[in-house]
Design a protein around this motif. Structure first.
Motif, PDB file in Angstrom:
ATOM      1  N   LEU A 151     -33.013  25.538   2.484  1.00 51.36           N
ATOM      2  CA  LEU A 151     -34.092  24.944   1.697  1.00 51.36           C
ATOM      3  C   LEU A 151     -35.196  25.939   1.361  1.00 51.36           C
ATOM      4  CD1 LEU A 151     -34.467  21.395   3.327  1.00 51.36           C
ATOM      5  CD2 LEU A 151     -33.123  22.090   1.345  1.00 51.36           C
ATOM      6  N   THR A 152     -35.115  27.163   1.884  1.00 44.67           N
ATOM      7  CA  THR A 152     -36.127  28.166   1.548  1.00 44.67           C
ATOM      8  C   THR A 152     -35.792  28.920   0.267  1.00 44.67           C
ATOM      9  OG1 THR A 152     -34.987  29.791   2.947  1.00 44.67           O
ATOM     10  CG2 THR A 152     -36.752  28.483   3.967  1.00 44.67           C
ATOM     11  N   THR A 153     -34.621  28.624  -0.306  1.00 44.11           N
ATOM     12  CA  THR A 153     -34.222  29.303  -1.539  1.00 44.11           C
ATOM     13  C   THR A 153     -34.058  28.289  -2.665  1.00 44.11           C
ATOM     14  OG1 THR A 153     -31.828  29.099  -1.171  1.00 44.11           O
ATOM     15  CG2 THR A 153     -32.951  30.987  -0.157  1.00 44.11           C
ATOM     16  N   PRO A 154     -34.291  28.713  -3.913  1.00 49.77           N
ATOM     17  CA  PRO A 154     -34.075  27.802  -5.050  1.00 49.77           C
ATOM     18  C   PRO A 154     -32.648  27.281  -5.101  1.00 49.77           C
ATOM     19  CG  PRO A 154     -35.326  29.725  -5.755  1.00 49.77           C
ATOM     20  CD  PRO A 154     -34.870  30.010  -4.350  1.00 49.77           C
ATOM     21  N   GLU A 155     -31.678  28.171  -4.796  1.00 45.25           N
ATOM     22  CA  GLU A 155     -30.285  27.741  -4.834  1.00 45.25           C
ATOM     23  C   GLU A 155     -30.007  26.651  -3.800  1.00 45.25           C
ATOM     24  OE1 GLU A 155     -30.564  31.843  -6.468  1.00 45.25           O
ATOM     25  OE2 GLU A 155     -31.323  30.822  -4.683  1.00 45.25           O
ATOM     26  N   GLY A 156     -30.535  26.836  -2.600  1.00 44.63           N
ATOM     27  CA  GLY A 156     -30.316  25.846  -1.545  1.00 44.63           C
ATOM     28  C   GLY A 156     -30.934  24.501  -1.886  1.00 44.63           C
ATOM     29  N   ARG A 157     -32.127  24.542  -2.471  1.00 44.52           N
ATOM     30  CA  ARG A 157     -32.773  23.286  -2.856  1.00 44.52           C
ATOM     31  C   ARG A 157     -32.004  22.605  -3.991  1.00 44.52           C
ATOM     32  NH1 ARG A 157     -37.393  26.610  -1.811  1.00 44.52           N
ATOM     33  NH2 ARG A 157     -37.703  27.087  -4.035  1.00 44.52           N
ATOM     34  N   ALA A 158     -31.484  23.410  -4.918  1.00 46.74           N
ATOM     35  CA  ALA A 158     -30.697  22.838  -6.011  1.00 46.74           C
ATOM     36  C   ALA A 158     -29.412  22.212  -5.482  1.00 46.74           C
ATOM     37  CB  ALA A 158     -30.372  23.926  -7.038  1.00 46.74           C
ATOM     38  N   HIS A 159     -28.757  22.905  -4.523  1.00 44.03           N
ATOM     39  CA  HIS A 159     -27.546  22.336  -3.921  1.00 44.03           C
ATOM     40  C   HIS A 159     -27.854  21.017  -3.212  1.00 44.03           C
ATOM     41  CE1 HIS A 159     -25.096  25.633  -5.030  1.00 44.03           C
ATOM     42  NE2 HIS A 159     -25.562  26.512  -4.160  1.00 44.03           N
ATOM     43  N   THR A 160     -29.025  20.948  -2.586  1.00 42.45           N
ATOM     44  CA  THR A 160     -29.424  19.712  -1.897  1.00 42.45           C
ATOM     45  C   THR A 160     -29.622  18.582  -2.904  1.00 42.45           C
ATOM     46  OG1 THR A 160     -30.474  20.948  -0.114  1.00 42.45           O
ATOM     47  CG2 THR A 160     -31.171  18.660  -0.408  1.00 42.45           C
ATOM     48  N   HIS A 161     -30.264  18.886  -4.024  1.00 42.76           N
ATOM     49  CA  HIS A 161     -30.417  17.873  -5.076  1.00 42.76           C
ATOM     50  C   HIS A 161     -29.050  17.397  -5.570  1.00 42.76           C
ATOM     51  CE1 HIS A 161     -34.781  18.993  -6.442  1.00 42.76           C
ATOM     52  NE2 HIS A 161     -34.708  18.628  -5.177  1.00 42.76           N
ATOM     53  N   HIS A 162     -28.145  18.340  -5.753  1.00 42.28           N
ATOM     54  CA  HIS A 162     -26.811  17.997  -6.241  1.00 42.28           C
ATOM     55  C   HIS A 162     -26.093  17.074  -5.252  1.00 42.28           C
ATOM     56  CE1 HIS A 162     -23.008  18.528  -8.373  1.00 42.28           C
ATOM     57  NE2 HIS A 162     -22.436  18.760  -7.208  1.00 42.28           N
ATOM     58  N   ALA A 163     -26.226  17.340  -3.946  1.00 43.71           N
ATOM     59  CA  ALA A 163     -25.572  16.513  -2.929  1.00 43.71           C
ATOM     60  C   ALA A 163     -26.225  15.142  -2.814  1.00 43.71           C
ATOM     61  CB  ALA A 163     -25.602  17.225  -1.576  1.00 43.71           C
ATOM     62  N   ALA A 164     -27.534  15.093  -3.039  1.00 41.59           N
ATOM     63  CA  ALA A 164     -28.263  13.823  -2.879  1.00 41.59           C
ATOM     64  C   ALA A 164     -28.082  12.896  -4.071  1.00 41.59           C
ATOM     65  CB  ALA A 164     -29.749  14.100  -2.663  1.00 41.59           C
ATOM     66  N   LYS A 165     -27.815  13.449  -5.245  1.00 44.29           N
ATOM     67  CA  LYS A 165     -27.787  12.651  -6.476  1.00 44.29           C
ATOM     68  C   LYS A 165     -26.838  11.460  -6.395  1.00 44.29           C
ATOM     69  CE  LYS A 165     -27.006  12.985 -11.482  1.00 44.29           C
ATOM     70  NZ  LYS A 165     -26.768  13.899 -12.622  1.00 44.29           N
ATOM     71  N   PRO A 166     -25.544  11.625  -6.056  1.00 44.57           N
ATOM     72  CA  PRO A 166     -24.665  10.445  -6.020  1.00 44.57           C
ATOM     73  C   PRO A 166     -25.083   9.423  -4.969  1.00 44.57           C
ATOM     74  CG  PRO A 166     -23.550  12.366  -5.096  1.00 44.57           C
ATOM     75  CD  PRO A 166     -24.800  12.863  -5.729  1.00 44.57           C
ATOM     76  N   LEU A 167     -25.684   9.893  -3.879  1.00 47.45           N
ATOM     77  CA  LEU A 167     -26.132   8.962  -2.835  1.00 47.45           C
ATOM     78  C   LEU A 167     -27.302   8.124  -3.343  1.00 47.45           C
ATOM     79  CD1 LEU A 167     -25.986  11.350   0.270  1.00 47.45           C
ATOM     80  CD2 LEU A 167     -24.244   9.727  -0.514  1.00 47.45           C
ATOM     81  N   LEU A 168     -28.253   8.768  -4.011  1.00 49.09           N
ATOM     82  CA  LEU A 168     -29.397   8.035  -4.554  1.00 49.09           C
ATOM     83  C   LEU A 168     -28.972   7.060  -5.649  1.00 49.09           C
ATOM     84  CD1 LEU A 168     -32.015  10.937  -4.723  1.00 49.09           C
ATOM     85  CD2 LEU A 168     -32.220   8.851  -3.351  1.00 49.09           C
ATOM     86  N   LEU A 169     -28.053   7.518  -6.510  1.00 47.42           N
ATOM     87  CA  LEU A 169     -27.591   6.649  -7.588  1.00 47.42           C
ATOM     88  C   LEU A 169     -26.850   5.428  -7.070  1.00 47.42           C
ATOM     89  CD1 LEU A 169     -26.368   9.254 -10.251  1.00 47.42           C
ATOM     90  CD2 LEU A 169     -28.301   7.681 -10.444  1.00 47.42           C
ATOM     91  N   SER A 170     -26.243   5.543  -5.891  1.00 48.08           N
ATOM     92  CA  SER A 170     -25.494   4.406  -5.338  1.00 48.08           C
ATOM     93  C   SER A 170     -26.408   3.339  -4.762  1.00 48.08           C
ATOM     94  CB  SER A 170     -24.526   4.885  -4.260  1.00 48.08           C
ATOM     95  OG  SER A 170     -25.219   5.259  -3.072  1.00 48.08           O
ATOM     96  N   MET A 171     -27.673   3.678  -4.510  1.00 48.51           N
ATOM     97  CA  MET A 171     -28.595   2.732  -3.876  1.00 48.51           C
ATOM     98  C   MET A 171     -29.201   1.781  -4.899  1.00 48.51           C
ATOM     99  SD  MET A 171     -30.717   5.062  -1.131  1.00 48.51           S
ATOM    100  CE  MET A 171     -31.481   3.582  -0.400  1.00 48.51           C
ATOM    101  N   PRO A 172     -29.457   0.537  -4.510  1.00 47.45           N
ATOM    102  CA  PRO A 172     -30.212  -0.368  -5.391  1.00 47.45           C
ATOM    103  C   PRO A 172     -31.663   0.099  -5.465  1.00 47.45           C
ATOM    104  CG  PRO A 172     -29.846  -1.396  -3.264  1.00 47.45           C
ATOM    105  CD  PRO A 172     -29.066  -0.118  -3.245  1.00 47.45           C
ATOM    106  N   PRO A 173     -32.422  -0.339  -6.473  1.00 50.60           N
ATOM    107  CA  PRO A 173     -33.814   0.107  -6.627  1.00 50.60           C
ATOM    108  C   PRO A 173     -34.755  -0.594  -5.653  1.00 50.60           C
ATOM    109  CG  PRO A 173     -33.253  -1.430  -8.368  1.00 50.60           C
ATOM    110  CD  PRO A 173     -31.977  -1.178  -7.606  1.00 50.60           C
ATOM    111  N   ILE A 174     -34.662  -0.222  -4.390  1.00 53.47           N
ATOM    112  CA  ILE A 174     -35.466  -0.839  -3.336  1.00 53.47           C
ATOM    113  C   ILE A 174     -36.513   0.150  -2.846  1.00 53.47           C
ATOM    114  CG2 ILE A 174     -33.668  -2.446  -2.599  1.00 53.47           C
ATOM    115  CD1 ILE A 174     -32.924  -0.499  -0.391  1.00 53.47           C
ATOM    116  N   ALA A 175     -37.429  -0.327  -2.006  1.00 54.66           N
ATOM    117  CA  ALA A 175     -38.502   0.533  -1.506  1.00 54.66           C
ATOM    118  C   ALA A 175     -37.944   1.716  -0.713  1.00 54.66           C
ATOM    119  CB  ALA A 175     -39.458  -0.289  -0.637  1.00 54.66           C
ATOM    120  N   LEU A 176     -36.864   1.499   0.026  1.00 55.55           N
ATOM    121  CA  LEU A 176     -36.295   2.583   0.824  1.00 55.55           C
ATOM    122  C   LEU A 176     -35.844   3.736  -0.069  1.00 55.55           C
ATOM    123  CD1 LEU A 176     -35.370   3.732   3.541  1.00 55.55           C
ATOM    124  CD2 LEU A 176     -33.195   2.536   3.211  1.00 55.55           C
ATOM    125  N   ARG A 177     -35.247   3.421  -1.207  1.00 57.54           N
ATOM    126  CA  ARG A 177     -34.822   4.490  -2.113  1.00 57.54           C
ATOM    127  C   ARG A 177     -36.027   5.297  -2.593  1.00 57.54           C
ATOM    128  NH1 ARG A 177     -31.917   3.559  -7.917  1.00 57.54           N
ATOM    129  NH2 ARG A 177     -34.089   3.231  -8.540  1.00 57.54           N
TER     130      ARG A 177
END
Length: 645
Positions: free
Chosen positions: A386-412
């Motif tokens: 997470l200290t590098t732009p590439e690492g943060r971008a990879h994290t966003h890429h991994a998180a995207k399908p998980l976030l999209l799968s969630m309903p629009p609730i406060a936890l999301r």
């Protein structure tokens, strides 16, 4: 064999009072037009279980349980569909009529009955074999199990022989006997060489047997554990007409009461974990059946409790299993649910951990188990710097399908904001990357504020959190930057019509082609989802059987038929959207006269809007010099119609 006529079922639901049926098991209090109580299908402290006497329907706003008096009998008492009907009929003093089934219906029922009887007989035989096998008994005693626990879970033993079940069912050379045993997964039929006899032999040999039971307590499959070293350590029944691994949890039948008492369920990886934990004071444990945790598993558990704790081994296999469980849970999350992940040291499973450190220590690690949000961040950022732009971008890429799968609730929202902080970005940037709707900052002195409390299963295209339930999100940020105007007709009319039709489907069945076109156009202005819902609902209305009216009144459906129609809708591909719509009409006191008036009024507004739009189009052609004589005649005709509208 005979089938119960649908007309009788509809009449039965009209005769019995669901308030009386539910009230025998749930303490109900009057709350407006409906009755409320604590849901019997999951643990709760404030009532979210609503029973409508006018609709003859129940719905829990907490766990989503819903249905008719028949459904309640099936869910609460564990009765089958036919048994529930017969029980309600007896209470109403009615005899259940029968009509002839098709040959296929008869064959399917006979197959299910034959398999059920075979599985029950096999379970009884395995249980008897355990009593006479010292080695198997000593093995269970060595695992700390008592006879009481073995009896509770109906444990058995499959002898080390190739045709042991012949003692129960007769010789495997009998093709009729063998056919049912093969279908039930109890014996295996090998390839037949030309001129040679068919090889048939027991699937389970020299194993401790764990019967797998459905919610009614019927044996539908088996798990077998080897006594000594060998592979596979666990052997499960194959998929059969009775048994599906993705829809079954081991121990759920035995654990239901304990889950409600303890107010959480512990999900383990093996049969022995479940049985051993019950022995050690944790009877609220269940296990997946040698397969990944599925969405159906999670739904079943959330019907029982608001809290789930998954217990996995700390090795790589356990991590993979936990990630699959996370992916199954995220789409079903709501802000009143709690899901945690417990990772034990690699040298321990739940059974050995409790024996090594005691029950209080195990209770402590359960309470301290990783929250679903913490595990989310772990999965999304694992292996990324997470200290590098590439690492943060990879994290966003991994998180995207998980976030999209969630309903629009406060936890999301909270997870997204926390992830933005960890990756040195803004929530708006992260939302834009994921394709989520940006939630704009509140604007002062707004002329109009849409309702904020929306169901997690929104009808909107992309989880839009503002406007009408299925308002398209396009341009929402621009609208909020200005004074917000109330939505204008016909955008409000789509919901109005949907609410009427889901309660009075016979009105939808009676609509002519012109009105159906208007209804679909109104829904299309909301969103593609609203259009699909309107289209499907009209098709569902066409399937409703009408009851002839009395004294010259039009044909209609009875109150009990509301419940039958909801059962019909629950089988649609759009069932989640119908669930949202149904919640919104549960407290409605709309009667038939009011429904007819609402629907007529909606169509008059739509027709008026349609006429105005057509007149505007002709006006543009007139001003541009492209109008025809037909346009001019139509313009005069529209003017006359609008004058008297």
């Amino acid at each position: 064999m005979a089938l119960i006529p649908q007309s009788f079922i509809a009449d039965l639901l009209n005769r019995v009072d669901i308030v009386d049926v539910v009230g025998q098991h749930v303490k109900l209090k009057k709350a407006g037009a409906n009755y409320q109580g604590l849901c019997p299908f999951h643990s709760e402290k404030s009532p979210s279980f609503s029973v409508s006497p006018t609709k003859q329907f129940y719905h829990c706003f907490g766990c989503g349980a819903h249905g008719s008096a028949i459904s309640f009998m099936m869910e609460y008492s564990g009765l089958g569909y036919v048994d529930s009907i017969e029980e309600l009929a007896r209470s109403a003093g009615l005899d259940v009529p029968r009509e002839e089934r098709t040959a296929n219906d008869v064959a399917r029922q006979q197959q299910a009955m034959a398999l059920s009887e075979v599985m029950s007989s096999a379970a009884d035989w395995y249980r008897q074999q355990l009593k006479g096998n010292t080695r198997a008994v000593e093995y269970l005693k060595g695992r700390g199990l008592t006879g009481e626990i073995a009896k509770r879970y109906s444990l058995g033993y499959a002898p080390d022989g190739w045709q042991g079940l012949e003692a129960v069912f007769g010789p495997y050379s009998n093709d009729e006997v063998a056919k049912t045993l093969v279908e039930g997964g109890l014996i295996i039929q090998g390839e037949q060489a030309e001129g040679a006899p068919v090889k048939r032999y027991d699937r389970f040999r020299d194993r401790v047997m764990f019967p797998i039971r459905n919610p009614k307590g019927q044996t539908i499959g088996f798990g077998g554990r080897i006594l000594d070293q060998g592979e596979p350590k666990y052997l499960n029944s194959p998929e059969t007409p009775l048994f599906s691994k993705g829809n079954t949890l081991y121990g759920l039948f035995e654990a239901r009461q304990a889950i409600r008492a303890q107010e959480y369920v512990l999900v383990c990886e093996g049969y022995m974990d479940v049985v051993a934990l019950a022995q050690l004071g944790f009877p609220n444990a269940v296990a997946t059946l040698g397969t990944a945790c599925t969405a159906n598993h999670v739904r079943m558990l959330l019907r029982q409790t608001d809290r789930i704790v998954f217990s996995f081994d700390g090795d790589s296999a356990g991590q993979r299993a936990a990630q699959r469980a996370l992916e199954a849970c995220l789409p079903l999350m709501s802000d009143d649910k709690e899901i945690r992940f417990l990772f034990l040291p690699t040298e321990h499973d739940p059974d050995s951990y409790v024996r090594a450190y005691g029950a209080p220590a195990f209770e402590k690690v359960i309470k301290e188990a990783m929250s679903i949000s913490s595990f989310f961040f772990k999965i999304a950022s694992e292996g990324h710097e997470l200290t590098t732009p590439e690492g943060r971008a990879h994290t966003h890429h991994a998180a995207k399908p998980l976030l999209l799968s969630m309903p629009p609730i406060a936890l999301r929202t909270q997870i997204l904001r926390e992830l933005a902080i960890r990756t040195n970005t803004t929530p708006a940037e992260l939302e834009a990357f994921c394709g989520l709707t940006v939630v704009p900052a509140p604007v002062q002195k707004q002329a109009y504020q849409p309702t904020q409390a929306r169901s997690q299963n929104n009808f909107s295209n992309t989880g839009n959190r503002q406007g009408a339930p299925w308002q398209a999100s396009k341009g929402s940020a621009k609208r909020v930057a200005q004074n917000i105007e109330p939505p204008k007709a016909p955008t409000d009319l789509a919901e109005q019509m949907l609410r009427v039709l889901i309660q009075f489907p016979h009105l939808g069945k009676a609509l002519d082609g012109n009105k159906r076109t208007l209804a679909l156009k109104a829904a299309e202005q909301r969103s593609t989802k609203a259009h699909a819902l309107m289209q499907d609902l009209l098709s569902q209305c066409d399937l409703v059987e009408l009851v002839p009216g009395d004294a010259g009144k039009p044909a209609s459906v009875g109150a009990g038929s509301f419940a039958m129609f909801q059962d019909q809708l629950s089988r649609s591909e759009l069932a989640p959207l119908y669930e949202v719509l149904r919640k919104r009409v549960m407290d409605s006191d709309l009667d038939l006269d009011g429904a007819v008036a609402d629907l007529d009024g909606a169509f008059k507004k739509l027709e008026l809007t349609h006429l105005k739009q057509e007149m505007t189009e002709i006006t543009q052609r007139l001003s541009g010099g492209t109008a025809t004589e037909q346009d001019r005649a139509r313009y005069r005709e529209l003017g006359e119609k609008l004058k008297f509208s």
